[in-house]
Design a protein around this motif. Structure first.
Motif, PDB file in Angstrom:
ATOM      1  N   ALA A 134     -15.582   1.697  10.354  1.00 29.62           N
ATOM      2  CA  ALA A 134     -14.731   0.599  10.824  1.00 29.62           C
ATOM      3  C   ALA A 134     -13.586   1.087  11.693  1.00 29.62           C
ATOM      4  CB  ALA A 134     -14.182  -0.180   9.631  1.00 29.62           C
TER       5      ALA A 134
ATOM      6  N   THR B 279     -14.327   4.863  19.479  1.00 31.82           N
ATOM      7  CA  THR B 279     -13.027   5.449  19.804  1.00 31.82           C
ATOM      8  C   THR B 279     -12.097   5.222  18.618  1.00 31.82           C
ATOM      9  OG1 THR B 279     -12.354   3.393  20.860  1.00 31.82           O
ATOM     10  CG2 THR B 279     -13.160   5.128  22.305  1.00 31.82           C
TER      11      THR B 279
ATOM     12  N   GLU C 286       2.651   4.641   0.985  1.00 34.23           N
ATOM     13  CA  GLU C 286       3.277   5.029   2.240  1.00 34.23           C
ATOM     14  C   GLU C 286       2.287   5.853   3.046  1.00 34.23           C
ATOM     15  OE1 GLU C 286       6.039   4.173   3.276  1.00 34.23           O
ATOM     16  OE2 GLU C 286       6.997   3.314   1.518  1.00 34.23           O
ATOM     17  N   ALA C 287       2.277   5.619   4.306  1.00 37.19           N
ATOM     18  CA  ALA C 287       1.343   6.356   5.123  1.00 37.19           C
ATOM     19  C   ALA C 287       2.099   7.074   6.215  1.00 37.19           C
ATOM     20  CB  ALA C 287       0.353   5.405   5.752  1.00 37.19           C
ATOM     21  N   PRO C 288       1.728   8.263   6.508  1.00 37.45           N
ATOM     22  CA  PRO C 288       2.345   8.904   7.652  1.00 37.45           C
ATOM     23  C   PRO C 288       1.849   8.254   8.924  1.00 37.45           C
ATOM     24  CG  PRO C 288       0.599  10.272   6.765  1.00 37.45           C
ATOM     25  CD  PRO C 288       0.732   9.087   5.868  1.00 37.45           C
ATOM     26  N   TYR C 289       2.516   8.532   9.969  1.00 35.64           N
ATOM     27  CA  TYR C 289       2.133   8.020  11.276  1.00 35.64           C
ATOM     28  C   TYR C 289       0.664   8.294  11.531  1.00 35.64           C
ATOM     29  CZ  TYR C 289       2.285   7.463  16.289  1.00 35.64           C
ATOM     30  OH  TYR C 289       2.056   7.066  17.565  1.00 35.64           O
ATOM     31  N   HIS C 290       0.009   7.318  12.107  1.00 38.00           N
ATOM     32  CA  HIS C 290      -1.386   7.492  12.527  1.00 38.00           C
ATOM     33  C   HIS C 290      -2.366   7.457  11.352  1.00 38.00           C
ATOM     34  CE1 HIS C 290      -4.255   9.170  15.598  1.00 38.00           C
ATOM     35  NE2 HIS C 290      -4.962   9.126  14.518  1.00 38.00           N
TER      36      HIS C 290
ATOM     37  N   PRO D  99       0.830  -1.192   0.000  1.00 39.56           N
ATOM     38  CA  PRO D  99       0.000   0.000   0.000  1.00 39.56           C
ATOM     39  C   PRO D  99       0.872   1.252   0.000  1.00 39.56           C
ATOM     40  CG  PRO D  99       0.109  -0.918   2.177  1.00 39.56           C
ATOM     41  CD  PRO D  99       0.904  -1.817   1.295  1.00 39.56           C
TER      42      PRO D  99
ATOM     43  N   THR E 296      -3.450   4.955   9.568  1.00 34.48           N
ATOM     44  CA  THR E 296      -3.956   3.663   9.139  1.00 34.48           C
ATOM     45  C   THR E 296      -5.367   3.757   8.635  1.00 34.48           C
ATOM     46  OG1 THR E 296      -4.503   3.360  11.407  1.00 34.48           O
ATOM     47  CG2 THR E 296      -2.562   2.253  10.609  1.00 34.48           C
TER      48      THR E 296
ATOM     49  N   LEU F  11      -5.318   4.702   5.114  1.00 31.24           N
ATOM     50  CA  LEU F  11      -5.012   3.602   4.221  1.00 31.24           C
ATOM     51  C   LEU F  11      -6.215   2.702   4.090  1.00 31.24           C
ATOM     52  CD1 LEU F  11      -1.455   2.775   5.340  1.00 31.24           C
ATOM     53  CD2 LEU F  11      -2.187   3.503   3.100  1.00 31.24           C
ATOM     54  N   TYR F  12      -6.838   2.512   5.211  1.00 27.52           N
ATOM     55  CA  TYR F  12      -7.986   1.644   5.203  1.00 27.52           C
ATOM     56  C   TYR F  12      -9.022   2.159   4.227  1.00 27.52           C
ATOM     57  CZ  TYR F  12     -12.281  -0.403   6.387  1.00 27.52           C
ATOM     58  OH  TYR F  12     -13.466  -1.027   6.292  1.00 27.52           O
TER      59      TYR F  12
ATOM     60  N   TRP G 277     -13.684   3.251  13.843  1.00 27.82           N
ATOM     61  CA  TRP G 277     -14.190   3.804  15.095  1.00 27.82           C
ATOM     62  C   TRP G 277     -14.824   2.725  15.963  1.00 27.82           C
ATOM     63  CZ3 TRP G 277     -14.062   8.617  17.441  1.00 27.82           C
ATOM     64  CH2 TRP G 277     -13.398   9.612  16.715  1.00 27.82           C
TER      65      TRP G 277
ATOM     66  N   PHE H 272      -7.988   5.620  17.986  1.00 27.80           N
ATOM     67  CA  PHE H 272      -6.643   5.961  18.478  1.00 27.80           C
ATOM     68  C   PHE H 272      -6.722   6.856  19.717  1.00 27.80           C
ATOM     69  CE2 PHE H 272      -5.745   4.588  14.201  1.00 27.80           C
ATOM     70  CZ  PHE H 272      -4.599   3.834  14.375  1.00 27.80           C
ATOM     71  N   GLY H 273      -7.564   6.464  20.642  1.00 22.88           N
ATOM     72  CA  GLY H 273      -7.644   7.200  21.897  1.00 22.88           C
ATOM     73  C   GLY H 273      -8.593   8.392  21.851  1.00 22.88           C
TER      74      GLY H 273
END
Lengths: 469, 287, 300
Positions: free
Chosen positions: B246, B252, B124-128, B122, B130, B133-134, B248, B254-255
């Motif tokens: 999906a 929630t 490249e994704a920056p941090y957080h 897939p 996902t 990407l999903y 969530w 990622f916090g």
């Protein structure tokens, strides 16, 4: 040769976690001994404010080698708090999952952690090189035991595979939960674990137990070393099933050479030699004492759990002794033998429990967390008595207390007595002070899990320098 | 339609990529490189097949629209093809969307197009990111208009969007397998007699036209996604429904918790990724 | 025409197939002497030591194969025979010498009180902190692998309130490229596959979070066998039901890992085979993946 000498061993390898041993030797015998955990994680504070169910999965992360034990204790404590009555099927399968971990632990502890103290491993691999020159087993037998070191890897791995079949994965399973277990096994899974169990049982009976007695034969002095306080305790293991009764041992203590019923009200923790201020003595549900790293006399963050004010030994020897199945003695070698004998016992219990499974029994419900509650989960695990105490407020965890088996066995001193392992080390004669192999042998007979014992470290305040000695 | 131009360019790009890969296969002596190229070739042909089928579906839709001009509202025509809600379908039924019938390439065409030599990986994704990407893997094709649409425009166009009790947000081939409302295979149903498997059709959307719906911050905090309340979050003044998103789970992400204005968090984690918002269901405006 | 052989059917490029090919290549490389055994230091820091236990659970290759055929493990707190100062000296010999070695670290680095919250040993009467060991060896090693959630970004050791002030390895080795293998614990294949790649082909291809793409590229949710239930909106009401666990808290939709296809402990089961995914292979575990399970979620 006489005179005082100080020996500090850190790291003590071949155990789970980090342990420092600090002994003073006088006239070639141990005159003083301190066991210190050297790692802090703070799991109890970590639980505060979390959803109660999270404790089951998160407390497993205390320990990589005995994570299932924490999931069992944690779910038991939550069941107590939530008022959930566990069905017998729920208990059976949870206990089977727990049995898998007993087997994995005992196999790995004996072969990977204990055996290299007595058996010379192939020196061409740097992992095995050692200066220990007290290997006494004749070469041929020695080499066959070293082969079993590698052979055993297959069986401990299979023990974890059984665990994964029922619990998703190992370490850190997903299968133990409030109500017993999560996903009901079907016939394929049951036969899968039965088939593995058969292989493991054979290995234990034909290799592990004979190997243990071989070691005992060549190192007989260890039957007289590492005695400890001689007080034994068990919260009760595989006991009190509605139909099966007690398969192993009931909650009992052996104190002052007498066996009596265990009562949790006698558990307390002392902090005289630990870095805390507050009440010298507290009960599991009491407030947490404030840490104080500047405290004089203190040498460890590990508290000193006591039962009726005295240090207790927990673990396989305690269980076998209290169930009346092994009464040869209390020593380093007896502990090691008890561990191997217990492995066989666990395999037998597991077979009985597997025969009780009704495939496809669903035990999960939509568990509701009360606004306010508290509960305790006292269970017997691989290394001995493990307790989780939880309080819930506003539907969240407001208090969490954990007393692990290794906190009992490696407890700090109090005003009147040293800790269990410290007592076991006292007066041990050392053949070679430069190479004190006896110390490691005695320590490892307790199967220390310092990841567990040291999770209870609480923070010290910032100090400029720390006296390590 | 703008879509067709983009699809055309995708198709020609795929063709030239295929030619290029064939050249590599013939010119390289390295078996490893050749296998990589072959794999890539497979991906490209799958991609091409997808594009062609997509065109066909588009054409069919257009025909249907001519027959029933009111069947699909303009928002979905131009936005994305992921939520082509068709009127007249029974509400209790799981709506087999157009997209769900489409074959899914492993990666989104955009990713493949941009990095044709990436094997199966897939973007490249920056941090957080996902979630990003999903989402991207599940929006096989997105028109450029959709990409740059501002939340406000979506909001107004969403006014026509009647709230569906259940929408397949992330269509996949699996939805194709069974398009009936009831899952046919439930061997364990008898084990859970107390569990109602039927879909609940109550719409938790507050009564009234979502177009006129406004939320104060205080009102928003009630939409926690727990105990029967839907999960709403606000970004840039628009309130979105993430109840069945999906990314969530348990309301929630990622916090972060539902019921809050997450404009700042969105900006810090998904900067320049406004298309994520385009995939969410707007339900009102934060005032 | 040159011997342009037959055009082979494409090799499978699934993660499993790539990893399998790597293992085979390592075997043949070692047998032919093409690959020589490198030294590996397995350093346990502030954590549960569960990753070394997981390593022992490896089937193909297994631990025996790894230590006899792939690498020379010169240090492992859990496994090595030597202890005390003789053990800790090995770390200093490597740090001060010129020998090439790979550093695998599990556990987080505890920063509190200059690292005193976690000691790895004692040398010349002085405590050796995990922080010191990580820095000293991390700057010297030819490759550094962060093994498990704690080493990658603090993981459970850094869960709030994080009293030991634990951080991931990158924080203390900020200029160093680190291969990151999140997971709690790490699957033995993820570590051994990465190690095999290092030994044979050098650095594996990494994504932007420095995770090897061969293991961490697919979204769990996309390969989940329960995905059809999600798409149809059939959600489990309690744990242990065979339907989608999304409404109970499954973190599969935000977790990139190959668990569904690889499976655990000899490929027999995986977390969702028992309960929900708790996102242990995703950054931010556990705090940003919490709560793990709830029964109060709105079911639309």
């Amino acid at each position: 040769m006489s005179g005082r000498k100080r020996i500090v061993i850190n790291p003590v390898t071949r155990l789970s976690g980090f342990l420092e041993l600090d002994v003073t030797v006088e006239d070639n015998a141990v005159a003083d001994a301190k066991t210190k955990g050297v790692m802090f994680r703070g799991f109890e504070q970590m639980m505060v404010g979390r959803s109660p169910f999270d404790a089951i999965y998160l407390t497993q992360r205390i320990c990589g080698i005995c994570s299932t034990a924490h999931s069992v204790a944690s779910s038991t404590a939550l069941e107590d708090a939530l008022g959930v009555e566990v069905t017998e099927q729920g208990r059976y399968i949870r206990d089977i999952i727990h049995c898998c971990e007993f087997l994995q632990n005992h196999l790995r502890h004996f072969y990977q952690y204990t055996l290299p103290d007595f058996v010379k491993m192939p020196p061409e691999y740097p992992l095995f090189t050692s200066d220990n020159n007290d290997y006494r087993i004749p070469k041929e037998i020695n080499d066959s035991l070293a082969d079993h070191y590698f052979e055993s890897l297959n069986y401990s791995r299979l023990a974890h595979q059984m665990l994964a079949v029922l619990g998703g994965k190992a370490p850190h399973n997903h299968g133990v939960f409030v109500g017993g277990f999560t996903t009901p096994p079907d016939a394929e899974k049951i036969i899968h674990i039965k088939s593995i169990l058969d292989k493991i049982s054979n290995f234990i009976e034909n290799k592990m137990i004979p190997d243990t007695y071989t070691v005992a034969k060549y190192y007989p002095e260890l039957f007289h070393l590492g005695g400890g306080p001689g007080n034994l305790m068990s919260y009760g293991a595989f006991n009190n099933y509605k139909e099966l009764g007690t398969l192993y041992t009931d909650p009992l203590v052996y104190i002052n050479r007498k066996t009596e019923a265990f009562d949790s009200k006698y558990i307390e923790e002392k902090i005289h030699y630990s870095w805390y201020k507050g009440n010298e003595t507290s009960r599991p549900f009491d407030e947490i004492q404030a840490p104080d790293m500047d405290k004089e006399d203190a040498y460890t963050f590990v508290k000193a759990p006591r039962y009726k004010g005295v240090p207790m030994e927990v673990g396989p020897l305690a269980r076998l002794w209290l169930s009346g199945e092994y009464r040869n003695g209390i020593s380093a070698m007896d502990r090691t033998i008890a561990r191997s004998l217990e492995a066989k016992k666990i395999a037998v219990i597991m077979k009985v429990l597997i025969d009780q499974i009704i495939p496809g029994t669903h035990v999960q419900k939509r568990w509701q967390v009360p606004e306010k509650a508290q509960g305790a989960g006292l269970v017997e695990t691989t290394r001995g008595a493990l307790g989780h105490w939880v309080k819930i407020e506003n539907n969240l965890i407001s208090f969490y207390q954990i007393i692990t088996p290794s906190a009992w066995d490696f407890s700090a001193s109090d005003e009147s007595s040293k800790g269990t392992a410290e007592l076991a080390l006292m007066h041990t004669p050392l053949k070679d002070v430069e190479n004190p192999v006896e110390l490691g042998r005695i320590l490892r007979s307790f199967d220390p899990c310092m990841s567990c014992a040291t999770h209870v470290y609480r923070p010290g305040k910032e100090v400029k320098s720390i006296k390590v000695f | 339609m703008a879509n067709h131009y983009t699809i055309d360019s995708e198709i020609s790009a795929a063709f030239s990529e295929i030619q290029y890969l064939i050249q590599i296969i013939y010119s390289t002596g390295n078996p490893y490189a050749r296998n990589l190229a072959l794999n890539q070739l497979c991906n490209q042909t799958t991609h091409l097949k997808f594009l062609v089928q997509f065109l066909q579906t588009e054409r069919n839709t257009a025909l249907q629209q001519q027959a029933k001009p009111n069947a699909t509202h303009p928002f979905q025509q131009t936005q994305t093809h992921t939520i082509p809600v068709q009127a007249g379908v029974e509400k209790n039924q799981i709506v087999p969307t157009q997209a769900s019938r489409l074959p899914q390439p492993k990666n989104s065409p955009q990713q493949l197009y941009q990095s044709p030599r990436l094997l199966d990986q897939p973007a490249e994704a920056p941090y957080h990111s996902t979630e990003v990407l999903y989402q991207s893997t599940h929006i096989p094709y997105q028109s450029s208009r959709g990409l740059y649409q501002t939340p406000q425009t979506q909001f107004s166009s969403a006014s026509n969007q009647s709230r569906q009790p259940y929408q397949i947000q992330e269509p996949s081939q699996s939805a194709q397998i069974n398009q009936s409302a009831q899952p046919p295979f439930q061997p364990s149903r008898l084990l859970y007699p107390d569990v109602q498997r039927q879909r609940q059709i109550q719409s938790p959307t507050p009564a009234g036209n979502p177009n006129g719906q406004t939320f104060t911050r205080e009102q928003l905090t009630q939409f926690t996604g727990m105990n029967g309340m839907p999960a709403y979050v606000a970004v840039n003044g628009v309130v979105y429904d993430v109840t069945n998103n999906a990314a969530w789970s348990l309301a929630t992400h990622f916090g972060l918790k539902a019921g809050n204005d997450l404009t700042g968090e969105f900006a810090s984690c998904h900067a320049g990724q406004n298309w994520i918002l385009a995939q969410l269901k707007p339900v009102g405006r934060l005032v | 025409m040159k011997k342009l052989d037959i055009v082979l059917p494409p090799e499978s490029v699934t993660n499993e197939a790539i990893a399998q090919r790597l293992y085979q290549a390592v075997t043949s490389g070692l047998e032919s002497g093409h690959v020589k055994r490198k030294k590996l230091v397995w350093l346990e820091l502030n954590g549960c030591s569960g990753n070394i236990i997981s390593l022992l659970n490896g089937f193909q290759p297994d631990f025996e194969y790894a230590i006899t055929q792939m690498v020379d493990i010169v240090y492992s707190n859990s496994m090595m025979v030597e202890d005390g100062e003789k053990a800790i000296n090995r770390l200093f010999e490597l740090a001060e010498g010129d020998e090439d070695f790979i550093l695998g670290i599990e556990g987080a680095v505890a920063l509190k009180n200059e690292g005193m919250y976690h000691l790895v040993g004692n040398r010349n009467g002085q405590p050796v902190t995990g922080l010191q060991a990580a820095k000293m060896l991390g700057e010297k090693a030819s490759s550094v692998i962060a093994i498990g959630a704690c080493a990658v970004d603090g993981g459970p050791s850094a869960a709030r309130p994080n009293l030991s002030q634990s951080v991931g390895l990158q924080t203390v080795l900020d200029n160093r490229e680190i291969i990151k293998l999140p997971g709690c614990p790490v699957h033995p294949d993820w570590f051994l596959g990465t190690l095999a790649h290092l030994l044979l082909y050098g650095q594996p291809e990494l994504d932007q979070q420095q995770r090897p793409k061969m293991f961490y590229s697919d979204l769990l949710h996309d390969r989940c066998p329960r995905r059809p239930y999600f798409d149809k909106g059939v959600f489990s009401e309690t744990l242990g039901e065979p339907y989608c666990l999304f409404k109970l808290g499954c973190r599969g939709p935000v977790t990139r890992i190959d668990c569904p296809t690889r499976q655990w402990n000899g490929h027999v089961n995986w977390p969702i085979g028992a309960s929900t995914c708790i996102g242990c292979a995703q950054s931010g575990f556990p705090d940003r993946m919490a709560p793990f399970i709830s029964y109060n979620t709105t079911r639309e």
